[in-house]
Write a protein that holds these residues in place. Structure first.
Motif, mmCIF file in Angstrom:
data_model
loop_
_atom_site.group_PDB
_atom_site.id
_atom_site.type_symbol
_atom_site.label_atom_id
_atom_site.label_comp_id
_atom_site.label_asym_id
_atom_site.label_seq_id
_atom_site.Cartn_x
_atom_site.Cartn_y
_atom_site.Cartn_z
ATOM 1 N N ASP A 103 25.707 40.089 -34.931
ATOM 2 C CA ASP A 103 25.502 41.537 -34.823
ATOM 3 C C ASP A 103 24.034 41.268 -36.115
ATOM 4 O OD1 ASP A 103 27.411 42.009 -33.933
ATOM 5 O OD2 ASP A 103 28.909 42.859 -35.386
ATOM 6 N N SER A 104 23.622 40.206 -36.902
ATOM 7 C CA SER A 104 22.625 40.484 -37.416
ATOM 8 C C SER A 104 21.799 40.210 -36.868
ATOM 9 C CB SER A 104 22.732 39.931 -38.717
ATOM 10 O OG SER A 104 22.733 38.439 -38.601
ATOM 11 N N LEU A 105 21.773 39.304 -36.426
ATOM 12 C CA LEU A 105 20.518 39.044 -34.778
ATOM 13 C C LEU A 105 20.875 39.989 -33.796
ATOM 14 C CD1 LEU A 105 21.547 34.782 -34.881
ATOM 15 C CD2 LEU A 105 19.724 35.866 -36.186
ATOM 16 N N ALA A 113 11.963 32.365 -32.113
ATOM 17 C CA ALA A 113 13.163 32.158 -31.619
ATOM 18 C C ALA A 113 14.101 30.986 -32.111
ATOM 19 C CB ALA A 113 12.890 31.831 -30.038
ATOM 20 N N GLU A 114 12.819 29.901 -32.983
ATOM 21 C CA GLU A 114 13.676 29.097 -33.750
ATOM 22 C C GLU A 114 14.477 29.711 -34.773
ATOM 23 O OE1 GLU A 114 11.614 25.809 -36.858
ATOM 24 O OE2 GLU A 114 10.627 26.362 -34.753
ATOM 25 N N SER A 115 13.808 30.264 -35.042
ATOM 26 C CA SER A 115 15.235 31.162 -36.247
ATOM 27 C C SER A 115 16.334 31.474 -35.717
ATOM 28 C CB SER A 115 14.714 32.324 -37.081
ATOM 29 O OG SER A 115 13.644 31.741 -37.646
ATOM 30 N N ARG A 116 16.288 31.973 -34.580
ATOM 31 C CA ARG A 116 17.572 32.877 -33.717
ATOM 32 C C ARG A 116 18.039 31.742 -33.239
ATOM 33 N NH1 ARG A 116 14.273 35.910 -30.251
ATOM 34 N NH2 ARG A 116 15.044 34.541 -28.438
ATOM 35 N N SER A 117 17.915 30.255 -32.654
ATOM 36 C CA SER A 117 18.592 28.906 -32.129
ATOM 37 C C SER A 117 19.138 28.672 -33.742
ATOM 38 C CB SER A 117 17.174 28.170 -31.656
ATOM 39 O OG SER A 117 18.227 27.162 -31.499
ATOM 40 N N LEU A 119 20.583 30.181 -36.325
ATOM 41 C CA LEU A 119 21.515 31.166 -36.783
ATOM 42 C C LEU A 119 22.753 31.150 -35.613
ATOM 43 C CD1 LEU A 119 19.706 33.565 -38.287
ATOM 44 C CD2 LEU A 119 20.146 32.057 -39.961
ATOM 45 N N LEU A 120 21.967 30.890 -34.253
ATOM 46 C CA LEU A 120 23.462 30.699 -33.806
ATOM 47 C C LEU A 120 23.817 29.516 -33.733
ATOM 48 C CD1 LEU A 120 21.510 32.435 -31.315
ATOM 49 C CD2 LEU A 120 22.881 33.557 -32.175
ATOM 50 N N ARG A 152 31.688 34.169 -27.769
ATOM 51 C CA ARG A 152 31.514 33.004 -28.552
ATOM 52 C C ARG A 152 30.737 32.404 -27.009
ATOM 53 N NH1 ARG A 152 33.329 27.193 -27.082
ATOM 54 N NH2 ARG A 152 32.259 25.936 -28.719
ATOM 55 N N ASN A 153 31.048 33.041 -26.003
ATOM 56 C CA ASN A 153 30.252 32.554 -24.619
ATOM 57 C C ASN A 153 28.974 33.804 -25.133
ATOM 58 O OD1 ASN A 153 32.283 31.087 -23.686
ATOM 59 N ND2 ASN A 153 33.430 32.534 -22.583
ATOM 60 N N ALA A 154 29.065 34.469 -26.001
ATOM 61 C CA ALA A 154 27.316 35.116 -26.005
ATOM 62 C C ALA A 154 27.208 34.077 -26.696
ATOM 63 C CB ALA A 154 28.105 36.897 -26.216
ATOM 64 N N VAL A 155 27.429 34.210 -27.371
ATOM 65 C CA VAL A 155 26.631 33.554 -28.669
ATOM 66 C C VAL A 155 25.985 32.616 -28.250
ATOM 67 C CG1 VAL A 155 26.834 32.205 -30.648
ATOM 68 C CG2 VAL A 155 27.485 34.808 -30.921
ATOM 69 N N LEU A 156 27.123 31.840 -27.314
ATOM 70 C CA LEU A 156 26.528 29.997 -26.593
ATOM 71 C C LEU A 156 25.216 30.991 -25.755
ATOM 72 C CD1 LEU A 156 26.696 27.492 -26.432
ATOM 73 C CD2 LEU A 156 28.045 28.220 -24.607
ATOM 74 N N GLY A 157 25.404 31.896 -25.049
ATOM 75 C CA GLY A 157 24.569 32.137 -24.234
ATOM 76 C C GLY A 157 22.911 31.952 -24.662
ATOM 77 N N ALA A 158 22.803 32.925 -25.608
ATOM 78 C CA ALA A 158 22.139 33.613 -26.553
ATOM 79 C C ALA A 158 21.234 32.867 -27.561
ATOM 80 C CB ALA A 158 22.337 34.555 -27.416
ATOM 81 N N ARG A 159 21.991 31.306 -27.572
ATOM 82 C CA ARG A 159 21.740 30.062 -28.166
ATOM 83 C C ARG A 159 20.680 29.166 -26.892
ATOM 84 N NH1 ARG A 159 21.750 24.713 -27.209
ATOM 85 N NH2 ARG A 159 23.769 25.444 -27.554
ATOM 86 N N ILE A 160 21.233 29.414 -25.887
ATOM 87 C CA ILE A 160 20.347 28.711 -25.065
ATOM 88 C C ILE A 160 19.522 29.478 -24.691
ATOM 89 C CG2 ILE A 160 20.244 28.209 -22.430
ATOM 90 C CD1 ILE A 160 23.648 27.514 -23.057
ATOM 91 N N ASP A 161 19.552 30.624 -24.685
ATOM 92 C CA ASP A 161 18.444 31.496 -24.747
ATOM 93 C C ASP A 161 17.155 31.084 -25.256
ATOM 94 O OD1 ASP A 161 18.973 32.499 -21.719
ATOM 95 O OD2 ASP A 161 19.462 34.371 -23.139
#
Length: 166
Positions: A103-105, A113-117, A119-120, A152-161
């Motif tokens: 939620d914070s992200l 992107a590096e920090s998002r990755s 944290l995800l 979890r699937n949404a987080v995984l997708g966001a991490r891949i992005d």
């Protein structure tokens, strides 16, 4: 003390997994973890433990299970007139840490992107298996399991992005 449901239902203190008992007692703890911070009635806990086949002795058994758990996890479980509650910080509950990280992200568009990755990945590392493992699930946890799996699937997708953006 940490409480986990993103895999086997567990309580951990000082890096050591506590013996919280058998499947029914773990189901009681799981019901309290699922609604951390909120009061959970004996009837609700009985439904989590027994499903639709609640025995006449359920209320007394639930009291015994909660009393035993309180002996293990201490003041984290509190009693009030309506039932019991797990009173801990969000940081002490794996599914709440997971949701809060995501939620914070989502609410902060300026994170590189590096920090998002990173944290995800941290959020995904909280998972150690299928949610609510080690309890008999009579359908009580189905909606929560589905919500967590979808998230979890949404987080995984966001991490891949985020990885692809780097």
């Amino acid at each position: 003390m940490e409480f986990n449901v993103l895999g086997p239902v567990s309580a951990i203190e000082g890096g050591r997994r506590l013996d919280i008992g058998g499947p029914k007692q773990r189901a009681v703890l799981a019901a309290l973890i699922a609604r951390a911070g909120d009061t959970v009635s004996a009837d609700t806990i009985a439904q989590a433990v027994y499903g639709d086949d609640v025995p006449d002795t359920a209320r007394r058994r639930v009291q015994v299970y909660v009393s035993t758990l309180r002996g293990i996890v201490g003041d984290a479980i509190v009693k009030d007139r309506a039932g019991w509650a797990l009173r801990v910080d969000d940081a002490d509950v794996d599914h709440l840490r997971f949701v809060n990280l995501y939620d914070s992200l989502r609410s902060s568009a300026d994170v590189p992107a590096e920090s998002r990755s990173r944290l995800l990945r941290e959020a995904l590392a909280l998972w150690s298996g299928h949610p609510y493992t080690g309890i008999e699930n009579f359908g009580f946890f189905d909606a929560e399991i589905a919500r967590l799996d979808e998230l979890r699937n949404a987080v995984l997708g966001a991490r891949i992005d985020a990885d692809l953006e780097q």
